[in-house]
Motif scaffolding. Structure first.
Motif, mmCIF file in Angstrom:
data_model
loop_
_atom_site.group_PDB
_atom_site.id
_atom_site.type_symbol
_atom_site.label_atom_id
_atom_site.label_comp_id
_atom_site.label_asym_id
_atom_site.label_seq_id
_atom_site.Cartn_x
_atom_site.Cartn_y
_atom_site.Cartn_z
ATOM 1 N N UNK A 47 12.637 24.274 39.821
ATOM 2 C CA UNK A 47 11.547 23.528 40.442
ATOM 3 C C UNK A 47 11.522 23.765 41.950
ATOM 4 N N UNK A 48 12.705 23.791 42.549
ATOM 5 C CA UNK A 48 12.811 24.021 43.989
ATOM 6 C C UNK A 48 12.311 25.417 44.373
ATOM 7 N N UNK A 49 12.617 26.409 43.518
ATOM 8 C CA UNK A 49 12.263 27.792 43.839
ATOM 9 C C UNK A 49 10.790 28.114 43.599
ATOM 10 N N UNK A 50 10.124 27.325 42.763
ATOM 11 C CA UNK A 50 8.689 27.522 42.584
ATOM 12 C C UNK A 50 8.304 28.168 41.262
ATOM 13 N N UNK A 51 7.069 28.634 41.209
ATOM 14 C CA UNK A 51 6.457 29.064 39.951
ATOM 15 C C UNK A 51 7.087 30.303 39.344
ATOM 16 N N UNK A 52 7.766 31.136 40.151
ATOM 17 C CA UNK A 52 8.358 32.359 39.606
ATOM 18 C C UNK A 52 9.730 32.127 38.977
ATOM 19 N N UNK A 53 10.229 30.885 39.027
ATOM 20 C CA UNK A 53 11.515 30.552 38.408
ATOM 21 C C UNK A 53 11.298 29.601 37.237
ATOM 22 N N UNK A 54 11.992 29.879 36.141
ATOM 23 C CA UNK A 54 11.880 29.070 34.935
ATOM 24 C C UNK A 54 13.269 28.737 34.417
ATOM 25 N N UNK A 55 13.478 27.513 33.994
ATOM 26 C CA UNK A 55 14.761 27.110 33.410
ATOM 27 C C UNK A 55 14.708 27.213 31.896
ATOM 28 N N UNK A 56 15.752 27.791 31.321
ATOM 29 C CA UNK A 56 15.868 27.918 29.877
ATOM 30 C C UNK A 56 17.300 27.589 29.464
ATOM 31 N N UNK A 57 17.493 27.362 28.171
ATOM 32 C CA UNK A 57 18.864 27.272 27.681
ATOM 33 C C UNK A 57 19.487 28.665 27.760
ATOM 34 N N UNK A 58 20.802 28.741 27.670
ATOM 35 C CA UNK A 58 21.471 30.043 27.775
ATOM 36 C C UNK A 58 20.989 30.988 26.673
ATOM 37 N N UNK A 59 20.910 30.500 25.457
ATOM 38 C CA UNK A 59 20.473 31.353 24.344
ATOM 39 C C UNK A 59 19.037 31.808 24.538
ATOM 40 N N UNK A 60 18.156 30.912 24.951
ATOM 41 C CA UNK A 60 16.760 31.285 25.198
ATOM 42 C C UNK A 60 16.666 32.334 26.302
ATOM 43 N N UNK A 61 17.440 32.137 27.352
ATOM 44 C CA UNK A 61 17.402 33.064 28.484
ATOM 45 C C UNK A 61 17.834 34.462 28.055
ATOM 46 N N UNK A 62 18.902 34.546 27.292
ATOM 47 C CA UNK A 62 19.379 35.846 26.822
ATOM 48 C C UNK A 62 18.341 36.514 25.941
ATOM 49 N N UNK A 63 17.745 35.753 25.029
ATOM 50 C CA UNK A 63 16.773 36.317 24.089
ATOM 51 C C UNK A 63 15.525 36.831 24.792
ATOM 52 N N UNK A 64 15.122 36.168 25.882
ATOM 53 C CA UNK A 64 13.857 36.511 26.530
ATOM 54 C C UNK A 64 13.992 37.610 27.582
ATOM 55 N N UNK A 65 15.192 37.819 28.098
ATOM 56 C CA UNK A 65 15.369 38.738 29.227
ATOM 57 C C UNK A 65 15.806 40.130 28.779
ATOM 58 N N UNK A 66 15.501 41.123 29.618
ATOM 59 C CA UNK A 66 15.987 42.488 29.420
ATOM 60 C C UNK A 66 17.343 42.671 30.099
ATOM 61 N N UNK A 67 17.474 42.025 31.272
ATOM 62 C CA UNK A 67 18.687 42.139 32.082
ATOM 63 C C UNK A 67 19.324 40.762 32.206
ATOM 64 N N UNK A 68 20.608 40.690 31.889
ATOM 65 C CA UNK A 68 21.346 39.433 31.942
ATOM 66 C C UNK A 68 22.373 39.511 33.067
ATOM 67 N N UNK A 69 22.363 38.514 33.942
ATOM 68 C CA UNK A 69 23.324 38.464 35.039
ATOM 69 C C UNK A 69 24.194 37.220 34.871
ATOM 70 N N UNK A 70 25.373 37.353 34.254
ATOM 71 C CA UNK A 70 26.274 36.203 34.156
ATOM 72 C C UNK A 70 26.978 35.976 35.491
#
Length: 223
Positions: A47-70
């Motif tokens: 929310x602080x970073x604005x419209x280009x940032x979205x919060x997801x669960x870890x599993x959702x984030x992995x499934x939706x992204x091409x590049x994962x940065x742990x």
């Protein structure tokens, strides 16, 4: 050659490095997915970073992204690769870790053998068809935040990767984060861009440097 569409990237873990990187990417108008074990923290930062940032669960984030940065500690990344093995299959994973711990004397020491690198160890633990890249951990969190988008001369971020097919995506992310990318070779070179390495800010370099300075540093250290 640029990708036809922006690379989908997820940052897992929101410590100093993760937040600095997320801030830079959104400043560079690159969409980023944020995930953490503390989902409310991810939502607040997004929310602080604005419209280009979205919060997801870890599993959702992995499934939706091409590049994962742990963006988590070295030992935690080993657990992460194991726990999310199936979901990480086929993904590009960027290792930002530095395998160090306090030495009890006000400094830091490596927690692996002096001649080993975190990326080299992690590369042996990859899920099926996943690719590992070493990047973004070559600077401290303060420099990652404060030295991005320098004008007129951007500072350099080194990266190492075995699979050069993914280099355009990595360079896209580094550029979006406000730095000049410079590929130094395969994962067998990653020790050079980890803490105490000859191409790390907290190694022989001692500072952030321009692309021309970086090219000279790479050449000198190979002589």
């Amino acid at each position: 050659m640029k990708n036809s569409s922006p690379t989908k990237v997820a940052i897992i873990g929101l410590g100093n490095i993760g937040i600095a990187l997320a801030t830079n990417l959104t400043k560079g108008n690159h969409n980023v997915i944020l995930a953490s074990r503390e989902f409310e923290k991810a939502k607040k930062i997004a929310t602080t970073l604005g419209a280009t940032a979205t919060a997801k669960t870890i599993t959702e984030a992995i499934n939706e992204a091409d590049v994962i940065i742990p963006s988590i500690g070295f030992n935690l990344i080993k657990e992460f690769l194991k726990n999310y093995n199936d979901a990480l299959s086929g993904k590009i994973i960027i290792d930002v870790s530095n395998p160090i711990a306090p030495d009890g004397n006000g400094g830091f020491k490596k927690i692996i053998d002096e001649n080993e690198s975190a990326a080299k160890i992690l590369s042996a633990l990859l899920p099926a068809n996943a690719k590992l890249v070493k990047a973004f951990g070559t600077l401290g969190a303060g420099s990652l935040k404060n030295d991005a988008f320098k004008d007129p001369l951007k500072m350099t971020l080194f990266y190492a990767s075995d699979n050069t097919n993914s280099n355009s995506q990595i360079e896209e992310l580094i550029s979006s984060a406000g730095f000049e990318p410079l590929h130094i070779g395969g994962i067998d070179q990653s020790i050079r861009i980890e803490v105490f390495g000859d191409l790390h800010q907290f190694g022989a370099l001692g500072k952030t440097i321009s692309l021309e300075e970086a090219k000279v540093a790479v050449t000198k250290s190979q002589l």
